[in-house]
Design a protein around this motif. Structure first.
Motif, PDB file in Angstrom:
ATOM      1  N   HIS A  75       7.578 -10.746   3.111  1.00 29.13           N
ATOM      2  CA  HIS A  75       7.384 -11.761   4.249  1.00 29.13           C
ATOM      3  C   HIS A  75       5.972 -12.324   4.177  1.00 29.13           C
ATOM      4  O   HIS A  75       5.013 -11.570   3.992  1.00 29.13           O
ATOM      5  CB  HIS A  75       8.044 -11.246   5.597  1.00 29.13           C
ATOM      6  N   ALA A  95      14.168  -4.462  11.992  1.00 33.98           N
ATOM      7  CA  ALA A  95      13.144  -4.132  11.331  1.00 33.98           C
ATOM      8  C   ALA A  95      11.905  -4.788  11.762  1.00 33.98           C
ATOM      9  O   ALA A  95      10.883  -4.474  11.321  1.00 33.98           O
ATOM     10  CB  ALA A  95      13.177  -4.561   9.834  1.00 33.98           C
ATOM     11  N   ILE A  96      11.993  -5.631  12.838  1.00 29.27           N
ATOM     12  CA  ILE A  96      10.718  -6.583  13.175  1.00 29.27           C
ATOM     13  C   ILE A  96      10.510  -6.191  14.725  1.00 29.27           C
ATOM     14  O   ILE A  96      11.535  -5.836  15.493  1.00 29.27           O
ATOM     15  CB  ILE A  96      11.188  -7.995  13.201  1.00 29.27           C
ATOM     16  N   CYS A 123      17.763 -10.010  13.377  1.00 28.39           N
ATOM     17  CA  CYS A 123      17.429  -8.912  12.300  1.00 28.39           C
ATOM     18  C   CYS A 123      18.559  -7.889  12.435  1.00 28.39           C
ATOM     19  O   CYS A 123      18.584  -7.132  13.282  1.00 28.39           O
ATOM     20  CB  CYS A 123      15.898  -8.404  12.269  1.00 28.39           C
ATOM     21  N   PRO A 124      19.279  -7.704  11.452  1.00 29.31           N
ATOM     22  CA  PRO A 124      20.476  -6.771  11.505  1.00 29.31           C
ATOM     23  C   PRO A 124      19.935  -5.279  11.446  1.00 29.31           C
ATOM     24  O   PRO A 124      20.857  -4.456  11.669  1.00 29.31           O
ATOM     25  CB  PRO A 124      21.511  -7.309  10.046  1.00 29.31           C
ATOM     26  N   SER A 125      19.001  -5.137  11.065  1.00 28.88           N
ATOM     27  CA  SER A 125      18.467  -3.749  10.581  1.00 28.88           C
ATOM     28  C   SER A 125      17.199  -3.462  11.528  1.00 28.88           C
ATOM     29  O   SER A 125      16.790  -2.287  11.348  1.00 28.88           O
ATOM     30  CB  SER A 125      17.936  -3.634   9.150  1.00 28.88           C
ATOM     31  N   CYS A 150      14.085  -3.010   6.177  1.00 30.85           N
ATOM     32  CA  CYS A 150      14.415  -4.557   5.685  1.00 30.85           C
ATOM     33  C   CYS A 150      15.414  -4.615   4.478  1.00 30.85           C
ATOM     34  O   CYS A 150      15.066  -3.829   3.646  1.00 30.85           O
ATOM     35  CB  CYS A 150      12.929  -5.171   5.742  1.00 30.85           C
ATOM     36  N   ILE A 151      16.324  -5.303   4.789  1.00 21.17           N
ATOM     37  CA  ILE A 151      17.317  -5.595   3.579  1.00 21.17           C
ATOM     38  C   ILE A 151      16.998  -6.871   3.012  1.00 21.17           C
ATOM     39  O   ILE A 151      18.204  -7.069   2.302  1.00 21.17           O
ATOM     40  CB  ILE A 151      18.847  -5.341   4.074  1.00 21.17           C
ATOM     41  N   PHE A 152      16.108  -7.839   3.242  1.00 22.53           N
ATOM     42  CA  PHE A 152      15.903  -8.837   2.669  1.00 22.53           C
ATOM     43  C   PHE A 152      16.918  -9.968   2.755  1.00 22.53           C
ATOM     44  O   PHE A 152      17.219 -10.460   1.767  1.00 22.53           O
ATOM     45  CB  PHE A 152      15.333  -8.764   1.324  1.00 22.53           C
ATOM     46  N   CYS A 153      17.786  -9.715   3.858  1.00 23.10           N
ATOM     47  CA  CYS A 153      18.730 -10.920   4.016  1.00 23.10           C
ATOM     48  C   CYS A 153      18.204 -12.413   4.350  1.00 23.10           C
ATOM     49  O   CYS A 153      19.107 -13.141   4.166  1.00 23.10           O
ATOM     50  CB  CYS A 153      19.645 -10.358   5.037  1.00 23.10           C
ATOM     51  N   GLY A 154      17.149 -12.474   4.840  1.00 23.12           N
ATOM     52  CA  GLY A 154      16.434 -13.780   5.269  1.00 23.12           C
ATOM     53  C   GLY A 154      16.902 -14.269   6.554  1.00 23.12           C
ATOM     54  O   GLY A 154      16.757 -15.531   6.725  1.00 23.12           O
ATOM     55  N   PHE A 155      17.614 -13.672   7.232  1.00 24.06           N
ATOM     56  CA  PHE A 155      18.227 -14.112   8.595  1.00 24.06           C
ATOM     57  C   PHE A 155      17.054 -14.535   9.604  1.00 24.06           C
ATOM     58  O   PHE A 155      16.948 -15.376  10.060  1.00 24.06           O
ATOM     59  CB  PHE A 155      18.865 -13.129   9.346  1.00 24.06           C
ATOM     60  N   CYS A 156      15.817 -13.760   9.420  1.00 19.82           N
ATOM     61  CA  CYS A 156      14.741 -14.123  10.232  1.00 19.82           C
ATOM     62  C   CYS A 156      14.209 -15.310   9.609  1.00 19.82           C
ATOM     63  O   CYS A 156      13.760 -16.159  10.809  1.00 19.82           O
ATOM     64  CB  CYS A 156      13.594 -12.958  10.057  1.00 19.82           C
ATOM     65  N   LEU A 197      10.239 -15.701   3.498  1.00 20.72           N
ATOM     66  CA  LEU A 197      10.222 -14.658   2.616  1.00 20.72           C
ATOM     67  C   LEU A 197       9.753 -15.141   1.010  1.00 20.72           C
ATOM     68  O   LEU A 197      10.284 -16.083   0.549  1.00 20.72           O
ATOM     69  CB  LEU A 197      11.853 -13.894   2.338  1.00 20.72           C
TER      70      LEU A 197
HETATM   71  S1  SF4 Z   1      15.109 -10.244   5.819  1.00 24.10           S
HETATM   72 FE1  SF4 Z   1      14.525 -10.481   8.030  1.00 24.10          FE
HETATM   73  S2  SF4 Z   1      16.209 -10.473   9.313  1.00 24.10           S
HETATM   74 FE2  SF4 Z   1      16.840  -9.775   7.292  1.00 24.10          FE
HETATM   75  S3  SF4 Z   1      16.625  -7.470   7.459  1.00 24.10           S
HETATM   76 FE3  SF4 Z   1      14.329  -8.132   6.683  1.00 24.10          FE
HETATM   77  S4  SF4 Z   1      13.297  -8.359   8.487  1.00 24.10           S
HETATM   78 FE4  SF4 Z   1      15.524  -8.380   9.199  1.00 24.10          FE
END
Ligand code: SF4
Ligand code: SF4
Length: 157
Positions: free
Chosen positions: A46, A72-73, A68-70, A103-109, A120
């Protein structure tokens, strides 16, 4: 006799496959000497981006935290003042952390951010030797100058 023919045919087929690939370029990447090429849509490390004038895009709204589903923020917002204008909104992120281990790098943020502040990038070499090193802080996340992350600082959301 039939078994011998089967084995010979299999051997010939195998040699044909070897012959077909022997002169082709190898597909193995010699990592880390040679970096893996990623696609444009790849989601890696990020960045917190700035406008072209240097002001931070993040307004501390915490929408990225909510989506953020996990979980992480972490964002701690503070008020802008005329003497201390950090972003273009009323507030800015005084603290901003992302736990890269969660973070699962989903990009939702990135999708939820109303100002296009968080993006990202393409960096994928994120390994570290401690948990603390995997918690990215605001100084680590904020691009050192507008456009340093590779995103056009003049772009609109
Ligand atoms: S990419 Fe963003 S929304 Fe998705 S898990 Fe990571 S920090 Fe959270
Ligand atoms: S990165 Fe975007 S969504 Fe997250 S707090 Fe800042 S402005 Fe809001």
């Amino acid at each position: 006799m039939g078994r011998l023919w089967q084995q010979t045919a299999a051997l010939v087929r195998g040699l044909l496959v070897v012959g077909r690939y022997a002169l082709r370029r190898p597909v193995t990447t010699q990592y880390p000497d040679e970096k893996t090429r990623v696609e444009a849509r790849f989601k890696g490390r990020h960045w917190l981006t700035r406008y072209a004038d240097g002001l931070e895009r993040c307004v501390g709204c915490e929408l990225c935290v909510i989506v953020c589903p996990s979980q992480a923020i972490y964002v701690k917002a503070a008020e802008n003042t005329p003497e201390h204008q950090v972003s273009k909104g009323e507030r800015y992120a005084e603290e901003f952390q992302i736990n890269m281990l969660r973070c699962i790098f989903c990009g939702f943020c990135e999708e939820a951010c109303p100002t296009g502040a968080i993006v990202l990038g393409h960096e994928y070499e994120l390994a570290a030797y401690s948990r603390e090193a995997m918690i990215y802080t605001k100084p680590m996340l904020t691009e050192p100058y507008p456009g340093a992350s590779g995103r056009d600082p003049r772009r609109e959301v």
